[in-house]
Design a protein around this motif. Sequence first.
Motif, short mmCIF file in Angstrom:
data_model
loop_
_atom_site.label_atom_id
_atom_site.label_comp_id
_atom_site.label_asym_id
_atom_site.label_seq_id
_atom_site.Cartn_x
_atom_site.Cartn_y
_atom_site.Cartn_z
N LYS A 5 19.75 34.93 3.37
CA LYS A 5 21.17 34.93 3.08
C LYS A 5 21.57 33.60 2.46
N LYS A 6 22.26 33.67 1.31
CA LYS A 6 22.69 32.44 0.64
C LYS A 6 23.85 31.80 1.38
N LEU A 7 23.87 30.48 1.37
CA LEU A 7 24.98 29.75 1.98
C LEU A 7 26.27 29.99 1.20
N LYS A 8 27.35 30.23 1.92
CA LYS A 8 28.63 30.47 1.25
C LYS A 8 29.24 29.17 0.73
N LYS A 9 29.00 28.08 1.45
CA LYS A 9 29.54 26.78 1.05
C LYS A 9 28.39 25.77 1.00
N PRO A 10 27.56 25.86 -0.04
CA PRO A 10 26.36 25.01 -0.08
C PRO A 10 26.64 23.52 -0.15
N VAL A 11 27.66 23.12 -0.90
CA VAL A 11 27.95 21.68 -1.04
C VAL A 11 28.48 21.12 0.27
N ALA A 12 29.36 21.85 0.92
CA ALA A 12 29.89 21.40 2.21
C ALA A 12 28.77 21.31 3.25
N SER A 13 27.88 22.30 3.24
CA SER A 13 26.74 22.29 4.18
C SER A 13 25.83 21.10 3.90
N PHE A 14 25.62 20.81 2.63
CA PHE A 14 24.79 19.67 2.22
C PHE A 14 25.40 18.36 2.70
N ILE A 15 26.69 18.18 2.50
CA ILE A 15 27.36 16.94 2.91
C ILE A 15 27.29 16.77 4.42
N LEU A 16 27.54 17.85 5.14
CA LEU A 16 27.51 17.80 6.61
C LEU A 16 26.12 17.45 7.12
N LEU A 17 25.10 18.13 6.62
CA LEU A 17 23.74 17.87 7.09
C LEU A 17 23.26 16.48 6.68
N THR A 18 23.67 16.03 5.52
CA THR A 18 23.31 14.67 5.08
C THR A 18 23.80 13.64 6.09
N ASN A 19 25.04 13.80 6.55
CA ASN A 19 25.59 12.86 7.53
C ASN A 19 24.94 13.01 8.90
N ILE A 20 24.62 14.24 9.27
CA ILE A 20 23.97 14.48 10.55
C ILE A 20 22.59 13.82 10.59
N ILE A 21 21.88 13.87 9.47
CA ILE A 21 20.56 13.24 9.39
C ILE A 21 20.67 11.72 9.31
N PHE A 22 21.66 11.25 8.53
CA PHE A 22 21.77 9.82 8.27
C PHE A 22 22.18 9.01 9.51
N LEU A 23 23.12 9.52 10.29
CA LEU A 23 23.66 8.73 11.39
C LEU A 23 22.61 8.29 12.41
N PRO A 24 21.76 9.20 12.94
CA PRO A 24 20.74 8.72 13.89
C PRO A 24 19.70 7.81 13.24
N LEU A 25 19.38 8.06 11.96
CA LEU A 25 18.45 7.18 11.25
C LEU A 25 19.05 5.79 11.09
N PHE A 26 20.33 5.74 10.78
CA PHE A 26 21.01 4.46 10.61
C PHE A 26 21.06 3.70 11.94
N CYS A 27 21.32 4.42 13.03
CA CYS A 27 21.32 3.80 14.37
C CYS A 27 19.93 3.27 14.72
N LEU A 28 18.91 4.01 14.33
CA LEU A 28 17.54 3.58 14.57
C LEU A 28 17.23 2.30 13.80
N VAL A 29 17.69 2.24 12.58
CA VAL A 29 17.50 1.03 11.76
C VAL A 29 18.18 -0.17 12.43
#
Length: 277
Positions: A5-29
């Motif tokens: 199933k294709k994502l209905k809001k691909p750009v919004a999903s991309f932005i959200l997941l980018t931040n979800i991935i970045f925040l713990p990595l940034f805290c680790l740094v």
Amino acid sequence: MNREKKLKKPVASFILLTNIIFLPLFCLVGAIKLLGFPEWFFNVMLCISAWSSTFAFAALFKKIYPGQSFIQFVKDKFKNKLKFSMILTVIMIQAFIFFMIMFLVSNNSETDSIFTISSWGMLIYLFLKNLLSGPLGEEIGWRGFALMELQKNHSPLKASIIVGFWWGMWHLPIWFTTGFMGIELIKYILFFMISIMSTTIIMTAFYNLNQNLIIPIIIHQFFNFFIGIINGNLIDLIMYNAIFYLVVALLIIVINPKKVLYGREDTNIINGKYFMT
């Protein structure tokens, strides 16, 4: 036959997941820095955290473009022949901004050296470090995907403003590591966002004119690199950057070369080509 199933809001999903991935990595740094790990390890982890947008896009790719290859998608972003005139133009624009900022800083600086580096080795190291931890890690997701995807439904100018805003907001955790407080922090955030959004408009114009991801990578690289080698007050540097990049962005909006930002009614860019819908 099962179809993803294709994502209905691909750009919004991309932005959200980018931040979800970045925040713990940034805290680790941050934890690595506080715990006194070797500098090389800190830099490696910092570089990895900068690739969060690419990680997010790769994770979502099959849901955004079912049946397509992620590797082929990335290759296609570099397949169009680079125009020397485009490369020369963007480098000249950014070199001009660099020299103007350097001139302004040199007149107001009380330090012995206007540069933060003292040898060719350090210059090359900083250049490569910036390239790996910024442009190469961010442009596939933000420009290669998000910008081009938004241009299917919006004018390039509107798409660049949307991407520029969210790309700037992605940097939010970094703002609070600068040490600025109160009005100084507000100034930094304001100038930072103006710089980011102005640069995104410039990237969009030249990327659409050449359709090769090398163009926004070059712009991103010199934006980071030039400000990184000038020895000056950070608020002043980011303010000068904001002013000059905004002026260039406004000039490009007014000139609108080949109507690359707006003016073609219901014109979208799909797979690197203009289409009338």
